[in-house]
Design a protein around this motif. Sequence first.
Motif, short mmCIF file in Angstrom:
data_model
loop_
_atom_site.label_atom_id
_atom_site.label_comp_id
_atom_site.label_asym_id
_atom_site.label_seq_id
_atom_site.Cartn_x
_atom_site.Cartn_y
_atom_site.Cartn_z
N GLY A 165 20.38 -58.13 70.63
CA GLY A 165 21.14 -58.89 69.66
C GLY A 165 22.63 -58.63 69.72
N CYS B 81 18.80 -65.23 74.45
CA CYS B 81 18.22 -65.66 73.19
C CYS B 81 18.61 -67.10 72.84
N GLY C 276 24.72 -60.01 71.79
CA GLY C 276 25.46 -61.18 72.24
C GLY C 276 25.89 -61.10 73.70
N CYS D 40 23.53 -60.60 76.55
CA CYS D 40 22.58 -60.94 77.62
C CYS D 40 22.39 -62.45 77.78
N GLY D 41 22.62 -63.19 76.72
CA GLY D 41 22.47 -64.64 76.81
C GLY D 41 21.03 -65.13 76.91
N CYS E 97 19.37 -57.69 75.13
CA CYS E 97 20.42 -56.75 74.72
C CYS E 97 20.22 -56.31 73.27
N CYS F 25 21.19 -64.79 68.35
CA CYS F 25 21.68 -63.55 67.73
C CYS F 25 23.06 -63.74 67.11
FE1 FES Z 1 21.25 -60.84 73.90
FE2 FES Z 1 21.46 -62.70 71.98
S1 FES Z 1 20.04 -61.16 72.19
S2 FES Z 1 22.68 -62.40 73.69
#
Ligand code: FES
Length: 650
Positions: free
Chosen positions: A40, A47, A42, A44-45, A38, A77
């Motif tokens: 960064g 990372c 927050g 997509c989960g 995504c 992120c």
């Molecule tokens: Fe997608 Fe952290 S980059 S949740």
Amino acid sequence: PASYRITFEPGNRTVTAAGGETLLEAARRLGLHVNASCGGDGTCGRCRVIIEQGAVNGGASEKISPADFQQGHRLACGAEITGDTVVRIPVESGLGKGGLTTGGRGEVAGRNRARMHVYDIEELREHGLFLPPVEKFFLELPRPGHADNMADAGRIINSLSSQYDEHRMVITLPVLKKIPAALRADDFRATVTVARPVHSGKNFVMDIQPGNWTRRNFALAFDLGTTSIYGILVDLESGKVLARDGAYNGQLSYGEDVISRIIYAEKPQGLERMQELAVNTINQVLDKLLAKAHPPEEAARGAVRREEISSITIAANTTMTHLLLGLDPSHIRRAPYVPASTFLPPVRAADLGLKLDQHAVALCYPAVSSYVGGDIVAGVMGSGMYRTDKLTLYLDIGTNAEIVIGSREWLVCAACSAGPAFEGGGITHGMRAAQGAIEDVAIDPQTLEPLLTTVGNRPPVGICGSGLLNLVAALFTCGVLDSRGRFQRELATDRLREGRSGWEYVLVRQQEAGVEHDIVLNEVDIQNFMRAKAAIFAGVKTLVEEVGLAIGDLEQVILAGAFGSYLDLDAAMTVGLLPEIAPEKFLYVGNGSLMGAWMSAMSNHIRRDVVAVVRKLTSFELSEVTAFQEQYTASQFLPHTDLELFPGVK
Ligand code: FES
């Protein structure tokens, strides 16, 4: 703000970071890859990292269970640095090794080639089409004397026209500076490098060297993808591909799709950073190609040297092309979706930061529109679709599915956003086809136990696109899933259970996995998969019908791209991703875009045809076609609401 030492494991890489910076930013600065589909946000989960020492601020998410949070799991992120920290990037958040397919089933050869109109070098020569955009000529010039004191440059131009029928030459100032010494170093015998742009009608002398170097002329062809970058190094003398290699696009840690890259490019210095990352990845692949390339018949003269490469042809989608050239991509993502340009002028490769000699030219494939890019145009060229009489469907499935229908007479195309499911995105335990990815699944219809194949035969780490497709098809065939993509809860198997995100099928139990959790597929994942496959099927059906035809009229289907190359046709038809068409009508072209780049690197005639093809390609904006929405809704079933379309699926 204070600065701290952040150490990333595995690999013990350390970077100094300011307090308040996120772990994702720190990893990026180090050039370390952490999945960030995504970009960064927050959401997509993907990372997830594990704090092994020290502490961070934030980084919690509903994607992280309380138990995992307790163990130090955080989203990179969202986790802000507050002190010295040791962070582990778990396998599933990293890139993984291998898995980049530089060949695959789609490697066009033999029967496949004969059935398609894919050129090879012999054919190009036979048809008089072999005419590289940058060529070397050996000149033996008359020595100047009292009766002939023509200038050195004039001498070269005269000789090019009389010896080789090459006219309209322009000699640039840097070359002029080299001429006097170069001519006299080997008694007026010299090699000149000539670049032929398609449009200008003028040809440019790009370089001069004493002696005869005509047999040492090499070209690069690249497919610059959003996820991965592939390149080949070609000997322009023999036409042989001397080396092929690839790497993940360095921009990948900034988001998985083109939109997140554009958003990053809109930040201060963002475009520069995106450009630098694309260029660095190409340079990295170039180094690998040079390390491998030894023209066999030229063994005595040794490996290919960087300065012997005279052109690089690049096929890429419109956004990637903009980012590579440093063109503002911001209007690509805003209606009415206008790119800075679809045709791109030749540029000096070195000016882009590519590690090539001053004389090397970089040529980018032209695009049709913001979402029908040079990669598709290259695919149409590379697969020979533009030369066939058969009504053909060309399909390249990635985050965007690109669909082209037509033949030599006419071509229509559309791109539809399938989402990242086929690249493992948006799927709880999805991943790219790297080591340990589950790529094939069979399910015992009696016991409902799975049988898996993983990339590299490694312990399973996650599910890649082809694994996901085969798994859903197998679950559906065994009656574990109904046509709405819901699990049959009453089945007597402990593989089915209610998990944190609803009902799920346990594909791998933790003790057999290469990660520290079970690998599961839940109903949310299946919905994401169904949306992706529905978008593609609906796109194909809508486009076929928009031109007044029916699916049954298609005479051949060309599957391109990494996912297409490994696609199991049965599974794809079982779930309704592909229309039910006789299997013998399907052809695999592999990396069609790379094939197209190769052809253009060999032939200026083909580069001219590219221009004609771009003009011929009519692009449809599917979101503006009402029928598409209806098709899309009707396609979100296994295989489809209209079973007449899938008589073979019982
Ligand atoms: Fe997608 Fe952290 S980059 S949740």
